[in-house]
Design a protein around this motif. Structure first.
Motif, mmCIF file in Angstrom:
data_model
loop_
_atom_site.group_PDB
_atom_site.id
_atom_site.type_symbol
_atom_site.label_atom_id
_atom_site.label_comp_id
_atom_site.label_asym_id
_atom_site.label_seq_id
_atom_site.Cartn_x
_atom_site.Cartn_y
_atom_site.Cartn_z
ATOM 1 N N GLN A 25 23.508 41.704 33.741
ATOM 2 C CA GLN A 25 22.355 41.662 34.635
ATOM 3 C C GLN A 25 22.770 41.432 36.087
ATOM 4 O O GLN A 25 22.047 41.752 36.995
ATOM 5 N N LEU A 26 23.939 40.812 36.295
ATOM 6 C CA LEU A 26 24.336 40.451 37.652
ATOM 7 C C LEU A 26 25.102 41.579 38.353
ATOM 8 O O LEU A 26 25.332 41.531 39.534
ATOM 9 N N SER A 27 25.496 42.588 37.569
ATOM 10 C CA SER A 27 26.260 43.721 38.095
ATOM 11 C C SER A 27 27.561 43.279 38.759
ATOM 12 O O SER A 27 27.988 43.855 39.745
ATOM 13 N N ILE A 28 28.142 42.182 38.265
ATOM 14 C CA ILE A 28 29.430 41.747 38.795
ATOM 15 C C ILE A 28 30.513 42.271 37.867
ATOM 16 O O ILE A 28 30.446 42.065 36.664
ATOM 17 N N GLU A 29 31.465 42.965 38.442
ATOM 18 C CA GLU A 29 32.575 43.486 37.647
ATOM 19 C C GLU A 29 33.700 42.449 37.607
ATOM 20 O O GLU A 29 33.904 41.728 38.580
ATOM 21 N N PRO A 30 34.452 42.346 36.492
ATOM 22 C CA PRO A 30 35.629 41.475 36.485
ATOM 23 C C PRO A 30 36.568 41.893 37.617
ATOM 24 O O PRO A 30 36.952 43.054 37.697
ATOM 25 N N TRP A 31 36.884 40.931 38.504
ATOM 26 C CA TRP A 31 37.586 41.313 39.739
ATOM 27 C C TRP A 31 39.105 41.209 39.647
ATOM 28 O O TRP A 31 39.805 41.683 40.516
ATOM 29 N N VAL A 32 39.604 40.565 38.583
ATOM 30 C CA VAL A 32 41.059 40.569 38.367
ATOM 31 C C VAL A 32 41.315 41.431 37.127
ATOM 32 O O VAL A 32 40.941 41.058 36.022
ATOM 33 N N LYS A 33 41.915 42.587 37.349
ATOM 34 C CA LYS A 33 42.100 43.552 36.254
ATOM 35 C C LYS A 33 43.217 43.063 35.314
ATOM 36 O O LYS A 33 44.107 42.325 35.742
ATOM 37 N N PRO A 34 43.202 43.531 34.067
ATOM 38 C CA PRO A 34 44.228 43.087 33.113
ATOM 39 C C PRO A 34 45.650 43.282 33.627
ATOM 40 O O PRO A 34 46.521 42.439 33.416
ATOM 41 N N TYR A 35 45.906 44.405 34.334
ATOM 42 C CA TYR A 35 47.268 44.661 34.821
ATOM 43 C C TYR A 35 47.639 43.787 36.022
ATOM 44 O O TYR A 35 48.765 43.836 36.508
ATOM 45 N N GLU A 36 46.676 42.987 36.516
ATOM 46 C CA GLU A 36 46.974 42.091 37.642
ATOM 47 C C GLU A 36 47.211 40.640 37.177
ATOM 48 O O GLU A 36 47.224 39.724 37.980
#
Lengths: 81, 399
Positions: A25-36
């Motif tokens: 609902q918040l439209s927040i994407e995970p900002w630290v990607k798995p490869y990071e």
């Protein structure tokens, strides 16, 4: 009326469920990607790298201080005189 | 038995309601599980198999405690793991509390834990049974914990509850038997903030009920009817104690491959004890075989509302305590550790293994607990303080 109540509760479950399980609902994407995450995955970053030692540390403090809880090792009380 | 038409109609109505509730719960459970599946892109994994063997030692304030401990952890499949923990305390005590009113003693405490973990997609459900046994104290408890990775595995949520039942005896008094229970509930969140920083928040409420005294401890009071001028009576604690603790944790990866840890906790309870502790830890690898650890920790607490070092007379109040753990005090820990990753040629069956040594020095400083064994007269002795050395040597095997 009953159907409305069920529909409303379904909606509530939808909102709460998506908040809990996806933040959709918040439209927040995970900002630290798995490869990071290679730094965070380094064994030196594990707070519980030595679990048997941490259990002993928690026991020593629990026996001599009044604070208890949130030790992250479970706790459980002892008859320490 | 004859059932009237009204009763029959009522039974049918009840059956309909039950069927609707059942259908409603079923639909929503399926709905929640499907939500869980939609947002679960990749599965989590259980921790690796390992075995740890440890020797621990505590020496300070007239107490010497040492013994072995073993922790085993083994996966039975990709989704089920078992763990076992065995721990022994061999205690010989001549602490200040004991020396003022009793004789030195020695005893043994044995603790065992058995645990099972079940991995269900991105959730881990852990159940642990625990028993601690000593000559005058038997404690049995269970612990249930559920943790769940979510939000692209940036967030981990966990919930836990525990229940413990304690049986308290008194050595030398066969007729003495008391009980207490403990309930715990906790919730926590761990959040990846940046590619180098994670943050955790944990909350835990603990409720105790029953006999919470130490059956050996006494309080002292002014008694002018005896030559020494001081009398002793048993401690009396309330039958309940409720507490709440919250902790903030932070882990930071430093640019030159080292880790910094910060833990800050606040605690308060219904006995009016407030405490704060803060800990800074630093882990620094040297090459691929050595790891150094350093830590410093500060702790301080206020006294329980019914604590006094010296009561003005016998039965001065309903509840009485002179346990130094319930007084106002602070302590500082300085610690260091070293881990050596053993070369493959010394490993068992080519498994990774390491050996570690940790040493903590803890200095306790009491604000209103006087040393009754010191000179100075009743109620005018110097405040008590002592330091302890804590050592852990352990071998870890990853198989």
């Amino acid at each position: 009326m009953k159907h409305n109540i069920i529909k409303f509760s379904n909606l509530l479950v939808l909102v709460l469920g998506s908040q809990l399980f996806g933040c959709a609902q918040l439209s927040i994407e995970p900002w630290v990607k798995p490869y990071e995450r290679q730094h965070l995955a380094d064994p030196i970053m594990r707070a519980n790298r030595h679990p048997i030692a941490n259990m002993h540390v928690a026991h020593v403090y629990e026996a001599r201080e009044s604070a208890r809880g949130s030790e992250s090792t479970g706790g459980g009380g002892c008859g320490c005189n | 038995m004859v059932v009237t038409s009204e009763q029959n109609e009522f039974i049918i109505k009840i059956e309909n309601v039950i069927a609707k509730v059942y259908r409603y719960l079923l639909i929503n459970t399926v709905f929640l599980l499907s939500l869980l599946a939609v947002f679960s892109v990749s599965a989590a994994v259980l921790d690796a198999d390992r075995a740890d063997v440890l020797y621990h030692s505590y020496d300070g304030g007239g107490m010497k405690i040492d013994g072995p401990a073993i922790l085993l952890r083994k996966k039975a499949s990709e989704s089920v793991a078992f763990s076992a923990y065995y721990y022994v305390d061999m205690i010989s005590s001549a602490s200040v509390d004991v020396m003022s009113t009793a004789s030195p003693y020695s005893e043994e405490r044995i603790e065992g834990q058995l645990g099972i973990e079940y991995l269900l997609d991105k959730s881990v459900i852990a159940f642990t049974l625990r028993q601690s046994d000593e000559s005058d104290y038997l404690s049995k408890s269970f612990n249930l914990n559920i943790s769940h990775d979510t939000f692209g595995d940036l967030t981990n949520l966990n919930l836990g509850l525990a229940f413990g039942d304690n049986e308290i005896g008194r050595n030398g008094d066969e007729n003495f038997e008391e009980h207490s229970q403990q309930f715990r509930i906790r919730a926590g969140i761990n959040q990846i903030i940046t590619r180098n920083l994670t943050l955790g928040l944990t909350f835990e409420a603990v409720a105790d009920e029953g006999y919470l005294n130490n059956p050996y401890r006494t309080v002292r009071y002014i008694d002018n009817s005896v030559p020494s001028g001081v009398g002793y009576q048993s401690e009396v604690y309330p039958q309940t104690r409720n507490s709440f603790a919250s902790k903030l944790s932070l882990s930071y990866y430093l640019p030159y491959r080292a880790a910094l840890f910060v833990n800050a906790r606040h605690f308060s309870d219904s006995w009016e004890i407030d405490s704060n502790d803060v800990e800074f830890g630093y882990r620094h690898p040297l090459g691929n075989t050595l790891e150094l650890e350093f830590k410093v920790r500060f702790y301080q607490q206020t006294q329980a509302s019914f604590y006094s070092d010296l009561f003005p007379y016998q039965d001065a109040q309903n509840y009485l305590a002179r346990d130094k753990e319930l007084s106002a005090f602070s302590d500082i820990t300085l610690g260091m550790g070293i881990t050596y990753v053993l070369p493959k040629k010394y490993s068992i069956a080519d498994w990774d293994s390491e050996v570690s040594f940790q040493w903590d020095h803890i200095a306790f400083d009491y604000d209103n607990f006087r040393d009754p064994t010191a000179e100075g007269g009743i109620g005018a002795e110097p405040f008590y303080g002592f330091s302890a050395n804590v050592i852990r040597v352990f071998f870890s095997l990853y198989f």
